[in-house]
Design a protein around this motif. Sequence first.
Motif, PDB file in Angstrom:
ATOM      1  N   THR A 283      47.319 127.915 101.788  1.00 58.66           N
ATOM      2  CA  THR A 283      48.105 127.004 102.619  1.00 58.66           C
ATOM      3  C   THR A 283      49.591 127.327 102.487  1.00 58.66           C
ATOM      4  O   THR A 283      50.088 127.607 101.413  1.00 58.66           O
ATOM      5  N   SER A 284      50.291 127.240 103.625  1.00 64.73           N
ATOM      6  CA  SER A 284      51.739 127.515 103.632  1.00 64.73           C
ATOM      7  C   SER A 284      52.500 126.326 103.064  1.00 64.73           C
ATOM      8  O   SER A 284      53.715 126.373 102.904  1.00 64.73           O
TER       9      SER A 284
ATOM     10  N   ASN B 182      47.577 132.533  97.274  1.00 63.63           N
ATOM     11  CA  ASN B 182      48.104 132.656  98.632  1.00 63.63           C
ATOM     12  C   ASN B 182      48.613 134.076  98.871  1.00 63.63           C
ATOM     13  O   ASN B 182      48.923 134.788  97.928  1.00 63.63           O
TER      14      ASN B 182
ATOM     15  N   GLU C  91      47.966 128.398  92.244  1.00 60.50           N
ATOM     16  CA  GLU C  91      48.105 128.673  93.680  1.00 60.50           C
ATOM     17  C   GLU C  91      47.553 130.063  93.982  1.00 60.50           C
ATOM     18  O   GLU C  91      47.828 131.010  93.237  1.00 60.50           O
TER      19      GLU C  91
ATOM     20  N   SER D 164      55.254 127.210  95.286  1.00 54.68           N
ATOM     21  CA  SER D 164      55.153 128.293  94.286  1.00 54.68           C
ATOM     22  C   SER D 164      56.030 128.067  93.055  1.00 54.68           C
ATOM     23  O   SER D 164      55.621 128.372  91.936  1.00 54.68           O
TER      24      SER D 164
ATOM     25  N   THR E 255      55.096 130.054  98.614  1.00 52.55           N
ATOM     26  CA  THR E 255      55.211 128.847  99.446  1.00 52.55           C
ATOM     27  C   THR E 255      56.182 127.881  98.765  1.00 52.55           C
ATOM     28  O   THR E 255      56.592 128.109  97.628  1.00 52.55           O
TER      29      THR E 255
ATOM     30  N   ALA F 162      50.386 118.885 101.784  1.00 53.33           N
ATOM     31  CA  ALA F 162      51.031 119.832 100.857  1.00 53.33           C
ATOM     32  C   ALA F 162      51.532 119.114  99.603  1.00 53.33           C
ATOM     33  O   ALA F 162      51.566 119.688  98.517  1.00 53.33           O
TER      34      ALA F 162
END
Length: 243
Positions: free
Chosen positions: A189-190, A214, A212, A221, A218, A197
């Motif tokens: 997920t962004s 990804n 995380e 992060s 993000t 989020a």
Amino acid sequence: MSPTPLQQAAQRLASANRVAVLTGAGVSAESGVPTFRGPGGLWENHRPEELATPGAFQKDPALVWRWYLWRRGLIAQCQPNPGHLALADLEKRVGEFSLITQNVDGLHRLAGSSDPLEIHGNLWWVRCTSCGALYEERGPDLPAPPPCKECGAMLRPHVVWFGESLDPELLDQAWRAAATCEVMLVAGTSAVVQPAAGLASVAKQAGAFVIEVNLEPTPNSAEVDVSLMGKAGEILPEIMALL
Ligand code: BV8
Ligand code: ZN
């Protein structure tokens, strides 16, 4: 020798009784489902944020439905990928497990996850704009917009659009899972869409170890304990292989 980030993630998951997972479109990317903000995320020169809104539906329900029928047709050809399967496997290995997903494609359930919290809804379900009927509709050849099978009025997809509130019951379940887990795994997920989020911060502030996974950094992060950059369909099975 100190453990690698991947080994750290696996060790934490292996020793946790309560695990919460939050997934986004990146987990379905390797199944062939276009992400929202990545390459190929546009559709007929419209941006998802322009189409996934009550205003867009009000203005042109047929256009919005054509977008959903296009997505349904595409997703009907997609299979769960090793990332989905790894999360279904993780569920079997953990005492208290919650899978919170922003994805509306239904692939977690297809992969064997028993009760995904689909906080943004599911595009295989439709809701009547008049009588409130709510049912699964997998018909491939629906008109845009399709009529309610109960009363004939216009249906809408059973998804949460931008500017719409999430189902309070689902959001409360997701919030509680984030606030009580020992480990939270955030994948694909962004981390720009709220309130989903923010669940990573809820877990972090409640003392959980946050991992995380990804393709790119993000907004989450900087706050997470371990950030594994790469494909969910590769990294999640690698973690499971170390459990
Ligand atoms: C709401 C369903 C109350 C429809 C979707 C603060 C608080 C509350 C609200 C807001 C707020 N700030 C702003 C808002 C408004 C808005 C919002 O967040 N806007 C954003 C754009 C700034 N939020 C809302 O409107 C929410 N409603 O809070 O109600 C309210 C009411 C009125 C007014 C205000 C508040 C409702 C949001 C739900 C919207 N519906 N989907 C549909 O799908 O058709 S959101 C949509 O985005 C999808 O669900 C998607 O999952 C979600 C999030 O996107 P991602 O999943 O993260 O996908 P994305 O493409 O962005 O990123 C993919 C990532 O994966 C990338 O980082 C990429 O690098 C990575 N990746 C790619 N491939 C891989 C990979 N990673 C690993 N492996 C790979 N192979
Ligand atoms: Zn109806």
